[in-house]
Design an enzyme around this catalytic site. Structure first.
Site, PDB file in Angstrom:
ATOM      1  N   PHE A   1       0.860  -1.189   0.000  1.00  0.00           N
ATOM      2  CA  PHE A   1       0.000   0.000   0.000  1.00  0.00           C
ATOM      3  C   PHE A   1       0.899   1.243   0.000  1.00  0.00           C
ATOM      4  CE2 PHE A   1      -2.470  -3.379   1.913  1.00  0.00           C
ATOM      5  CZ  PHE A   1      -3.749  -3.194   1.423  1.00  0.00           C
TER       6      PHE A   1
ATOM      7  N   ALA B   1       3.134   6.174   5.308  1.00  0.00           N
ATOM      8  CA  ALA B   1       2.289   5.897   6.473  1.00  0.00           C
ATOM      9  C   ALA B   1       2.571   6.860   7.619  1.00  0.00           C
ATOM     10  CB  ALA B   1       2.495   4.451   6.923  1.00  0.00           C
TER      11      ALA B   1
ATOM     12  N   LEU C   1       2.758  -1.557   4.315  1.00  0.00           N
ATOM     13  CA  LEU C   1       2.473  -0.138   4.098  1.00  0.00           C
ATOM     14  C   LEU C   1       3.812   0.574   3.926  1.00  0.00           C
ATOM     15  CD1 LEU C   1      -0.075   0.786   6.957  1.00  0.00           C
ATOM     16  CD2 LEU C   1      -0.553  -0.334   4.786  1.00  0.00           C
ATOM     17  N   CYS C   2       3.911   1.443   2.936  1.00  0.00           N
ATOM     18  CA  CYS C   2       5.139   2.233   2.780  1.00  0.00           C
ATOM     19  C   CYS C   2       5.342   3.054   4.047  1.00  0.00           C
ATOM     20  CB  CYS C   2       5.033   3.155   1.578  1.00  0.00           C
ATOM     21  SG  CYS C   2       6.387   4.361   1.528  1.00  0.00           S
ATOM     22  N   ILE C   3       6.492   2.887   4.673  1.00  0.00           N
ATOM     23  CA  ILE C   3       6.704   3.514   5.981  1.00  0.00           C
ATOM     24  C   ILE C   3       6.679   5.043   5.893  1.00  0.00           C
ATOM     25  CG2 ILE C   3       9.252   3.351   5.835  1.00  0.00           C
ATOM     26  CD1 ILE C   3       9.183   2.782   8.884  1.00  0.00           C
TER      27      ILE C   3
END
Lengths: 130, 115
Positions: free
Chosen positions: A40, A83, A78-80
């Site tokens: 995501f 996010a 999730l892309c850190i």
């Protein structure tokens, strides 16, 4: 053939997360090992917010994705960077930013874009939902 | 190794899409993956010279363009039909494609991502 799903559309402003959910259900139903991971990015990371409470008469998208992860052992990344800037924070990031709470929902994990690059190179196709 | 095209089509100032698309391009390049860029629609605004956005307006992504070559991102495509590019001071590092070349561009890559 194994796929990676890249979801970039917001769960609130688009149907990207909904459409991807239908796709992954169909794919896993027919070919249980067909999905290597789901990444995501952009506003799609909002799917991993554990504090969001959708109205009871609407689909709980976060829960639906958690069920996919739980039942099929498909990792949900999730892309850190995407996010954290949107307030989706796990325990270690919470400590790093000296916050008192964390908001990352169970079964989702924060990963860098390098993980997406690795998925690109180890699956046959990557499908974007935006 | 897959050759990737990142297609930027969103305004650099109306959302984070352009920035996050560029971030993905830079990460791909950092991992030595071949990546090209193409721009269309509102994303073309990124090419305009002399941008000076405030913090409220967003990051100056135009500044990133000059650094792309250091990541070995050297192919940045636009469609020739965007005549305002010729009429206005814009970044000169783009390759202009005619309509037919633009249409075939997208089938030359193993993967295309749109932002």
């Amino acid at each position: 053939m194994q796929y990676t799903l890249l979801i970039t559309g917001s769960p609130y402003q688009s149907k990207a997360c909904h459409t991807a959910l239908r796709f992954i259900r169909a794919a896993l139903n027919k070919y249980p090992d067909s999905i290597k991971g789901v990444f995501f990015y952009e506003d799609a990371v909002l799917i991993g917010n554990q504090t969001a409470q959708p109205p009871r008469d609407e689909i709980n998208l976060t829960k639906a994705w958690q069920e996919i992860a739980e039942q099929h052992k498909v990792p949900l990344y999730l892309c850190i960077a995407a996010a954290v800037r949107r307030g989706i924070i796990n325990e270690s990031e919470s400590r790093r930013y000296e916050l008192e709470q964390h908001t990352l929902a169970e079964h989702f994990q924060l990963e860098g874009l390098g993980t997406l690059v690795d998925l690109m190179n180890t699956t046959n196709k990557i499908i974007q939902f935006r | 190794m897959k050759h990737t095209l990142i297609h930027l089509n969103s305004s650099p100032y109306s959302s984070l899409a352009c920035k996050e698309g560029l971030d993905l391009a830079l990460v791909l390049a950092t991992f030595e993956q071949p990546v090209d860029l193409c721009l269309s629609g509102a994303a073309l605004a990124i090419l305009t010279d002399n941008q000076d956005p405030t913090a409220e307006q967003g990051k100056n992504l135009h500044k990133l363009l000059a650094g792309l070559e250091f990541y070995d991102i050297e192919n940045i495509y636009v469609e020739k039909a965007n005549t305002w590019i010729e009429d206005n001071p814009t970044w000169q590092g783009v390759h202009s494609l005619d309509g037919a070349e633009w249409q075939t561009l997208f089938s030359q890559y193993q993967q295309v991502f749109r932002f």
